[in-house]
Design an enzyme around this catalytic site. Sequence first.
Site, PDB file in Angstrom:
ATOM      1  N   SER A  38       0.795  -1.228   0.000  1.00 26.45           N
ATOM      2  CA  SER A  38       0.000   0.000   0.000  1.00 26.45           C
ATOM      3  C   SER A  38       0.830   1.282   0.000  1.00 26.45           C
ATOM      4  O   SER A  38       0.336   2.320  -0.418  1.00 26.45           O
ATOM      5  CB  SER A  38      -0.969   0.015   1.174  1.00 26.45           C
ATOM      6  OG  SER A  38      -0.290   0.199   2.386  1.00 26.45           O
ATOM      7  N   LYS A  82      -0.141   4.503   6.846  1.00 28.18           N
ATOM      8  CA  LYS A  82      -0.746   5.291   5.770  1.00 28.18           C
ATOM      9  C   LYS A  82      -0.251   6.725   5.833  1.00 28.18           C
ATOM     10  O   LYS A  82       0.384   7.147   6.785  1.00 28.18           O
ATOM     11  CB  LYS A  82      -2.280   5.291   5.886  1.00 28.18           C
ATOM     12  CG  LYS A  82      -2.925   3.934   5.899  1.00 28.18           C
ATOM     13  CD  LYS A  82      -2.777   3.206   4.590  1.00 28.18           C
ATOM     14  CE  LYS A  82      -3.411   1.820   4.672  1.00 28.18           C
ATOM     15  NZ  LYS A  82      -3.068   0.992   3.557  1.00 28.18           N
TER      16      LYS A  82
END
EC number: 3.4.21.-
Length: 164
Positions: A38, A82
């Site tokens: 990610s 993230k």
Amino acid sequence: MQRLRKAGRYLVGTVQVLCGVHLFNEHVAEIRPCAGASMYPTLADSGTLVLHSRLALRLSPLARGNLVTAVSPLDPAHQVLKRVMGLPGDVVCVDPTGERRLADVEWCTVPPGHVWLAGDNQSNSTDSRDYGPVPMGLIRGKIVARVWPSPDWLNTTFHKVDRA
């Protein structure tokens, strides 16, 4: 008897060091492995070690672009890494890639006490597009450096572009 005292001192010293390391890791910083695609290309999908700092989170406010770890809103047993894309009050595009064709919502105002998180590799990331704004209480720390491979401080803030 002398050996027993020496062993006791050694044991107490070992426990003190282990407690110190634990407290440092829990409240200051620790080196953590990263896994998953990610955050590619910023961080490789395997074999990357990063410096995760809880203290950095306490010393400076969150800013757009910061890399953070958070408890996963979908699975509280896991943490996610993230990038902060939106702060409270920001209006964010829910799916800037257009890949997901999410329901009726194109734009979202980040509510007070929440942030919008996204992976750099948006085609392969489960993030706020899936679980919405994330409560700030789930944020656990900031990622401040890549330790392995290619040790380097991570530039994790966006700079304003002067549109004159």
